[in-house]
Design a protein around this motif. Structure first.
Motif, PDB file in Angstrom:
ATOM      1  N   LEU A 132       0.850  -1.179   0.000  1.00 55.52           N
ATOM      2  CA  LEU A 132       0.000   0.000   0.000  1.00 55.52           C
ATOM      3  C   LEU A 132       0.890   1.235   0.000  1.00 55.52           C
ATOM      4  N   VAL A 133       0.549   2.204  -0.838  1.00 55.37           N
ATOM      5  CA  VAL A 133       1.278   3.468  -0.855  1.00 55.37           C
ATOM      6  C   VAL A 133       0.276   4.590  -0.606  1.00 55.37           C
ATOM      7  N   LYS A 134       0.536   5.404   0.394  1.00 56.42           N
ATOM      8  CA  LYS A 134      -0.351   6.496   0.760  1.00 56.42           C
ATOM      9  C   LYS A 134       0.439   7.788   0.930  1.00 56.42           C
ATOM     10  N   ARG A 135      -0.275   8.884   0.956  1.00 56.39           N
ATOM     11  CA  ARG A 135       0.367  10.183   1.124  1.00 56.39           C
ATOM     12  C   ARG A 135       0.177  10.667   2.555  1.00 56.39           C
ATOM     13  N   THR A 136       1.093  11.467   3.005  1.00 54.12           N
ATOM     14  CA  THR A 136       1.029  12.062   4.339  1.00 54.12           C
ATOM     15  C   THR A 136      -0.310  12.751   4.540  1.00 54.12           C
ATOM     16  N   GLY A 137      -0.931  12.480   5.680  1.00 51.59           N
ATOM     17  CA  GLY A 137      -2.207  13.086   6.009  1.00 51.59           C
ATOM     18  C   GLY A 137      -3.419  12.284   5.602  1.00 51.59           C
ATOM     19  N   GLU A 138      -3.246  11.279   4.776  1.00 54.64           N
ATOM     20  CA  GLU A 138      -4.379  10.440   4.372  1.00 54.64           C
ATOM     21  C   GLU A 138      -4.827   9.562   5.527  1.00 54.64           C
ATOM     22  N   LYS A 139      -6.094   9.195   5.491  1.00 55.86           N
ATOM     23  CA  LYS A 139      -6.629   8.212   6.440  1.00 55.86           C
ATOM     24  C   LYS A 139      -6.461   6.839   5.803  1.00 55.86           C
ATOM     25  N   VAL A 140      -5.908   5.911   6.561  1.00 58.54           N
ATOM     26  CA  VAL A 140      -5.574   4.600   6.010  1.00 58.54           C
ATOM     27  C   VAL A 140      -6.269   3.507   6.821  1.00 58.54           C
ATOM     28  N   PHE A 141      -6.867   2.570   6.099  1.00 53.96           N
ATOM     29  CA  PHE A 141      -7.520   1.433   6.734  1.00 53.96           C
ATOM     30  C   PHE A 141      -6.792   0.145   6.332  1.00 53.96           C
ATOM     31  N   LEU A 142      -6.400  -0.619   7.332  1.00 56.14           N
ATOM     32  CA  LEU A 142      -5.840  -1.952   7.087  1.00 56.14           C
ATOM     33  C   LEU A 142      -6.809  -2.965   7.681  1.00 56.14           C
ATOM     34  N   GLU A 143      -7.217  -3.900   6.835  1.00 58.84           N
ATOM     35  CA  GLU A 143      -8.225  -4.865   7.258  1.00 58.84           C
ATOM     36  C   GLU A 143      -7.602  -6.238   7.467  1.00 58.84           C
ATOM     37  N   CYS A 144      -8.118  -6.947   8.455  1.00 61.60           N
ATOM     38  CA  CYS A 144      -7.659  -8.290   8.758  1.00 61.60           C
ATOM     39  C   CYS A 144      -8.871  -9.169   9.039  1.00 61.60           C
ATOM     40  N   VAL A 145      -8.884 -10.348   8.432  1.00 59.98           N
ATOM     41  CA  VAL A 145      -9.990 -11.279   8.630  1.00 59.98           C
ATOM     42  C   VAL A 145      -9.425 -12.660   8.934  1.00 59.98           C
ATOM     43  N   GLN A 146     -10.012 -13.310   9.967  1.00 59.71           N
ATOM     44  CA  GLN A 146      -9.618 -14.684  10.296  1.00 59.71           C
ATOM     45  C   GLN A 146     -10.833 -15.589  10.252  1.00 59.71           C
ATOM     46  N   ASP A 147     -10.589 -16.829   9.838  1.00 60.74           N
ATOM     47  CA  ASP A 147     -11.708 -17.752   9.664  1.00 60.74           C
ATOM     48  C   ASP A 147     -11.689 -18.875  10.693  1.00 60.74           C
ATOM     49  N   MET A 148     -11.042 -18.651  11.832  1.00 59.27           N
ATOM     50  CA  MET A 148     -10.843 -19.719  12.816  1.00 59.27           C
ATOM     51  C   MET A 148     -11.690 -19.510  14.066  1.00 59.27           C
ATOM     52  N   ASP A 149     -12.553 -18.502  14.049  1.00 57.49           N
ATOM     53  CA  ASP A 149     -13.387 -18.208  15.217  1.00 57.49           C
ATOM     54  C   ASP A 149     -12.545 -17.907  16.466  1.00 57.49           C
ATOM     55  N   ARG A 170     -13.193  -9.958  12.135  1.00 61.13           N
ATOM     56  CA  ARG A 170     -12.568  -8.830  11.452  1.00 61.13           C
ATOM     57  C   ARG A 170     -12.003  -7.823  12.437  1.00 61.13           C
ATOM     58  N   PHE A 171     -10.762  -7.425  12.175  1.00 63.52           N
ATOM     59  CA  PHE A 171     -10.074  -6.470  13.054  1.00 63.52           C
ATOM     60  C   PHE A 171      -9.363  -5.466  12.159  1.00 63.52           C
ATOM     61  N   SER A 172      -9.740  -4.207  12.297  1.00 64.79           N
ATOM     62  CA  SER A 172      -9.221  -3.172  11.404  1.00 64.79           C
ATOM     63  C   SER A 172      -8.271  -2.244  12.150  1.00 64.79           C
ATOM     64  N   LEU A 173      -7.228  -1.868  11.471  1.00 66.22           N
ATOM     65  CA  LEU A 173      -6.276  -0.879  11.991  1.00 66.22           C
ATOM     66  C   LEU A 173      -6.448   0.397  11.189  1.00 66.22           C
ATOM     67  N   ILE A 174      -6.532   1.513  11.894  1.00 69.91           N
ATOM     68  CA  ILE A 174      -6.789   2.801  11.240  1.00 69.91           C
ATOM     69  C   ILE A 174      -5.672   3.781  11.573  1.00 69.91           C
ATOM     70  N   LEU A 175      -5.127   4.364  10.534  1.00 67.86           N
ATOM     71  CA  LEU A 175      -4.193   5.464  10.700  1.00 67.86           C
ATOM     72  C   LEU A 175      -4.964   6.726  10.366  1.00 67.86           C
ATOM     73  N   GLU A 176      -5.276   7.512  11.381  1.00 65.00           N
ATOM     74  CA  GLU A 176      -6.174   8.657  11.188  1.00 65.00           C
ATOM     75  C   GLU A 176      -5.571   9.693  10.243  1.00 65.00           C
ATOM     76  N   SER A 177      -4.272   9.911  10.360  1.00 64.85           N
ATOM     77  CA  SER A 177      -3.575  10.871   9.501  1.00 64.85           C
ATOM     78  C   SER A 177      -2.167  10.339   9.309  1.00 64.85           C
ATOM     79  N   ALA A 178      -1.966   9.627   8.219  1.00 63.38           N
ATOM     80  CA  ALA A 178      -0.717   8.908   8.026  1.00 63.38           C
ATOM     81  C   ALA A 178       0.481   9.853   8.016  1.00 63.38           C
ATOM     82  N   SER A 179       1.566   9.369   8.603  1.00 66.43           N
ATOM     83  CA  SER A 179       2.816  10.127   8.592  1.00 66.43           C
ATOM     84  C   SER A 179       3.932   9.228   8.089  1.00 66.43           C
ATOM     85  N   THR A 180       5.024   9.846   7.652  1.00 70.52           N
ATOM     86  CA  THR A 180       6.111   9.062   7.052  1.00 70.52           C
ATOM     87  C   THR A 180       6.711   8.065   8.038  1.00 70.52           C
TER      88      THR A 180
END
Lengths: 113, 113
Positions: free
Chosen positions: A11-28, A73-83
């Protein structure tokens, strides 16, 4: 075959963007984790979740937030991405039994320009 | 607090050489111990584990014995192959911390033909 999947490998994003990283597991699995991995620093825990809508800060939560609306599902959020958030991000899940290992996703390599 | 100390890398060996990667731990309770392996571009995966003292974990020719008296879990392999080139992480898990694991910093192994 049990599996943890992450939404993007690269993933390539610019400084200040909001970034969502998604994770899904199927093992309960009850517990899920977000780590970042940087050369020379090993794995560092950002956040973890032990149930739906429950979360706790890890060792380096600053600049991140998380969401767990469904068990799988467990999501990680970068509210304002930085370098300095350029890194490899790894998601993992585990059952409650303490003899069990964590299962990891393949990782997302995030570059913030 | 809990901690895991791994032998510093990187480690470079010739094919068929003997491998030892040292791992010692400090824990407030009685942990389960794990070795994970990370191949280039992938997430971590379990290599082997041991859940009580004197247990030996083994997989793919790798072995490690849970030594409570020396708080150690050293990884060994009698004859390494080029395909064993990877990063190896030692980790512990207690039954009191919501499934969290404590990881060592990782040891990079390169095996040359």
């Amino acid at each position: 075959d049990v599996k943890v999947t992450q939404s993007s490998r690269y993933l390539v994003k610019r400084t200040g963007e909001k970034v969502f990283l998604e994770c899904v597991q199927d093992m309960d699995h009850e517990n899920m984790f977000w780590y970042r991995q940087d050369p020379g620093l090993g794995l560092r825990l950002i956040y973890f979740s032990y149930d739906v809508k429950m979360k706790e800060k890890g060792d380096i939560p600053e600049g991140y937030s998380v969401s767990r609306e469904k068990k799988e599902r467990f999501s990680l959020i970068l509210e304002s991405a930085s370098t300095n958030q350029t890194s490899m991000y790894l998601c993992a899940s585990v059952r409650l039994a303490f003899s069990d290992e964590q299962f990891f996703g393949p990782g997302t390599r995030l570059t913030v320009l | 607090g809990d901690s895991v100390t791994q032998m510093e890398g990187p480690v470079t060996l010739s094919e068929e050489a003997f491998l030892t990667i040292n791992c010692t731990y400090t824990a407030t309770g009685y942990p389960s111990l794990f070795w994970y392996v990370q191949y280039p571009g992938e997430g971590l995966q379990l290599l082997l584990k041991a859940t009580k003292a004197d247990d030996k974990g083994s997989n793919k020719g790798f072995e490690a014995t849970y030594r409570k008296e020396t708080t150690s879990f050293h990884l060994e392999k009698g004859s390494v192959q080029v395909s064993d080139s990877a990063v190896y992480f030692c980790a512990l898990r207690l039954n009191t911390n919501a499934g969290k694991s404590t990881f060592g910093d990782g040891t990079t192994l390169t095996v040359k033909p």
